[in-house]
Motif scaffolding. Structure first.
Motif, mmCIF file in Angstrom:
data_model
loop_
_atom_site.group_PDB
_atom_site.id
_atom_site.type_symbol
_atom_site.label_atom_id
_atom_site.label_comp_id
_atom_site.label_asym_id
_atom_site.label_seq_id
_atom_site.Cartn_x
_atom_site.Cartn_y
_atom_site.Cartn_z
ATOM 1 N N TYR A 1 -1.062 -1.410 -11.270
ATOM 2 C CA TYR A 1 -0.573 -0.502 -9.561
ATOM 3 C C TYR A 1 -0.229 -1.117 -8.580
ATOM 4 N N ASP A 2 -0.399 -2.278 -8.869
ATOM 5 C CA ASP A 2 0.384 -3.792 -7.140
ATOM 6 C C ASP A 2 1.298 -3.528 -8.063
ATOM 7 N N ASN A 3 1.554 -4.060 -9.091
ATOM 8 C CA ASN A 3 2.918 -3.763 -9.615
ATOM 9 C C ASN A 3 3.809 -3.066 -9.234
ATOM 10 N N HIS A 4 3.443 -1.826 -9.832
ATOM 11 C CA HIS A 4 4.413 -0.546 -9.115
ATOM 12 C C HIS A 4 4.205 -0.792 -7.459
ATOM 13 N N VAL A 5 3.725 -0.768 -6.666
ATOM 14 C CA VAL A 5 4.108 -0.814 -4.902
ATOM 15 C C VAL A 5 4.253 -2.140 -4.866
ATOM 16 N N TYR B 1 0.333 -9.372 7.393
ATOM 17 C CA TYR B 1 1.232 -10.122 7.516
ATOM 18 C C TYR B 1 2.472 -9.507 7.196
ATOM 19 N N TRP B 2 3.097 -9.064 5.551
ATOM 20 C CA TRP B 2 3.977 -8.081 5.043
ATOM 21 C C TRP B 2 4.048 -6.968 6.273
ATOM 22 N N ALA B 3 3.095 -6.719 6.532
ATOM 23 C CA ALA B 3 4.052 -5.299 7.891
ATOM 24 C C ALA B 3 4.697 -5.758 8.902
ATOM 25 N N ARG B 4 3.902 -7.002 9.154
ATOM 26 C CA ARG B 4 4.693 -7.721 10.600
ATOM 27 C C ARG B 4 5.930 -7.998 9.674
ATOM 28 N N HIS B 5 6.121 -8.247 8.478
ATOM 29 C CA HIS B 5 7.899 -9.358 8.629
ATOM 30 C C HIS B 5 8.464 -8.337 7.868
ATOM 31 N N THR B 6 8.061 -6.798 7.624
ATOM 32 C CA THR B 6 8.726 -5.977 7.196
ATOM 33 C C THR B 6 8.651 -4.773 8.092
ATOM 34 N N GLN B 7 8.110 -4.837 8.721
ATOM 35 C CA GLN B 7 7.419 -3.397 9.921
ATOM 36 C C GLN B 7 7.555 -2.431 9.175
ATOM 37 N N LEU B 8 6.868 -1.945 8.383
ATOM 38 C CA LEU B 8 6.458 -1.759 7.469
ATOM 39 C C LEU B 8 4.799 -0.593 7.743
ATOM 40 N N ASP B 9 4.601 0.382 7.642
ATOM 41 C CA ASP B 9 3.247 0.823 7.117
ATOM 42 C C ASP B 9 2.844 0.327 5.608
ATOM 43 N N LEU B 10 3.048 -0.815 5.674
ATOM 44 C CA LEU B 10 1.826 -0.990 3.994
ATOM 45 C C LEU B 10 1.038 -0.330 3.417
ATOM 46 N N MET B 11 0.540 0.407 3.785
ATOM 47 C CA MET B 11 -0.655 1.209 4.129
ATOM 48 C C MET B 11 0.612 2.757 3.047
ATOM 49 N N ALA B 12 1.734 2.925 3.029
ATOM 50 C CA ALA B 12 2.095 4.024 2.609
ATOM 51 C C ALA B 12 2.533 4.375 0.891
ATOM 52 N N PRO B 13 3.271 3.072 0.547
ATOM 53 C CA PRO B 13 3.248 3.315 -0.893
ATOM 54 C C PRO B 13 2.193 2.527 -1.659
ATOM 55 N N HIS B 14 0.896 2.112 -1.019
ATOM 56 C CA HIS B 14 -0.277 1.756 -1.846
ATOM 57 C C HIS B 14 -1.262 3.748 -1.631
ATOM 58 N N ARG B 15 -0.734 3.946 -0.887
ATOM 59 C CA ARG B 15 -1.553 5.665 -0.846
ATOM 60 C C ARG B 15 -0.701 6.543 -2.148
ATOM 61 N N GLU B 16 0.754 6.252 -1.658
ATOM 62 C CA GLU B 16 1.883 6.952 -2.471
ATOM 63 C C GLU B 16 1.449 6.731 -4.493
ATOM 64 N N ALA B 17 0.598 5.571 -4.899
ATOM 65 C CA ALA B 17 0.221 5.808 -6.309
ATOM 66 C C ALA B 17 -0.888 5.653 -6.031
ATOM 67 N N THR B 18 -1.907 5.617 -5.866
ATOM 68 C CA THR B 18 -3.755 6.028 -5.849
ATOM 69 C C THR B 18 -3.952 6.610 -7.362
ATOM 70 N N HIS B 19 -2.711 7.857 -8.078
ATOM 71 C CA HIS B 19 -3.265 7.929 -9.347
ATOM 72 C C HIS B 19 -2.733 6.895 -10.335
ATOM 73 N N LEU B 20 -2.183 5.484 -10.377
ATOM 74 C CA LEU B 20 -1.964 4.271 -10.631
ATOM 75 C C LEU B 20 -3.841 3.182 -11.220
ATOM 76 N N ILE B 21 -4.900 3.589 -10.082
ATOM 77 C CA ILE B 21 -5.976 2.652 -9.960
ATOM 78 C C ILE B 21 -6.906 2.861 -10.922
ATOM 79 N N ARG B 22 -7.177 2.297 -12.057
ATOM 80 C CA ARG B 22 -8.182 2.195 -12.403
ATOM 81 C C ARG B 22 -8.685 1.546 -13.331
ATOM 82 N N TRP B 23 -9.463 1.546 -13.544
ATOM 83 C CA TRP B 23 -10.244 0.030 -14.633
ATOM 84 C C TRP B 23 -8.625 -0.125 -16.087
ATOM 85 N N ARG B 24 -9.386 -1.193 -15.786
ATOM 86 C CA ARG B 24 -8.934 -2.527 -17.292
ATOM 87 C C ARG B 24 -10.298 -1.872 -18.234
#
Length: 221
Positions: A23-27, A69-92
């Motif tokens: 999930y994190d690597n994809h985001v 920090y990353w939101a300021r650095h990129t001037q992006l909504d950092l949660m947008a890509p996080h919400r986009e990939a929630t189907h990949l959140i799973r337990w190992r």
């Protein structure tokens, strides 16, 4: 591999340890460059190069893990890509039963992560990870990453534990080295933090893959 008779407390990393790092690597490696490209009008490859370069510059710092920090650095909504990939959140594999077995054995189980609280929240929403642990700690609570000895001192002050009778499991080897230097009795790495990538050859630490073969007894020894 795990000497359970010597363990009272188990500290778990989240991303790449309990939850699949895919999930994190994809985001961060795929979706964030695309968002950066669209907003700033640069090629996706250029966006990726810029982001990767800055990640290398600040690796190991609290800023590296800070969504604000990353939101300021990129001037992006950092949660947008996080919400986009929630189907990949799973337990190992077998991580959730393992945590439950630790707690059922009478031992304490802490989530100890460098992840920002917003990242913890979205992963909890889609996995329930926060419900499985006795305590959830973010390094942002103390303003120092797990790579820092200051983090470990702050953690022990806030939630006292005996380092010598503690097991810590994390996929980040710089963090494991810091924990070992602090005096954590047993440290373990993860062979395949990201299910979409090959198993790693871990040399400097004992390592496990599927938690299923390492369950504690249901009663503390």
């Amino acid at each position: 591999m795990i000497h359970w008779q010597s363990i009272d407390t188990v500290l778990f990393d989240m991303d790449g340890t309990l939850l699949d790092l895919r999930y994190d690597n994809h985001v961060w490696n795929e979706l964030l460059p695309r968002h950066y490209s669209a907003v700033h009008g640069v090629a996706t490859s250029d966006a990726s190069d810029r982001l990767t370069s800055h990640m290398r510059d600040i690796a190991g710092s609290i800023q590296f893990y800070c969504l604000d920090y990353w939101a300021r650095h990129t001037q992006l909504d950092l949660m947008a890509p996080h919400r986009e990939a929630t189907h990949l959140i799973r337990w190992r594999p077998n991580a959730q039963p393992f945590v439950r077995a630790v707690r059922a054995s009478g031992r304490r189980a802490f989530l100890v992560t460098n992840a920002h609280r917003n990242s913890i929240d979205i992963k909890h929403l889609h996995s329930g990870v926060g419900h499985e642990l006795d305590i959830v700690v973010s390094s942002h609570d103390y303003g120092e990453p797990k790579e820092s000895q200051g983090f470990w001192r702050a953690l022990m002050a806030a939630h006292p534990f005996d380092p010598a009778r503690t097991l810590f499991i994390d996929d980040n080897h710089q963090v494991l080295d810091a924990a070992r230097r602090f005096g954590i009795g047993q440290v373990l790495s993860i062979q395949q933090p990201d299910s979409s990538r090959p198993h790693r050859n871990v040399v400097d630490f004992a390592a496990i893959d599927d938690f299923g073969g390492h369950m504690p007894d249901t009663t503390a020894e």
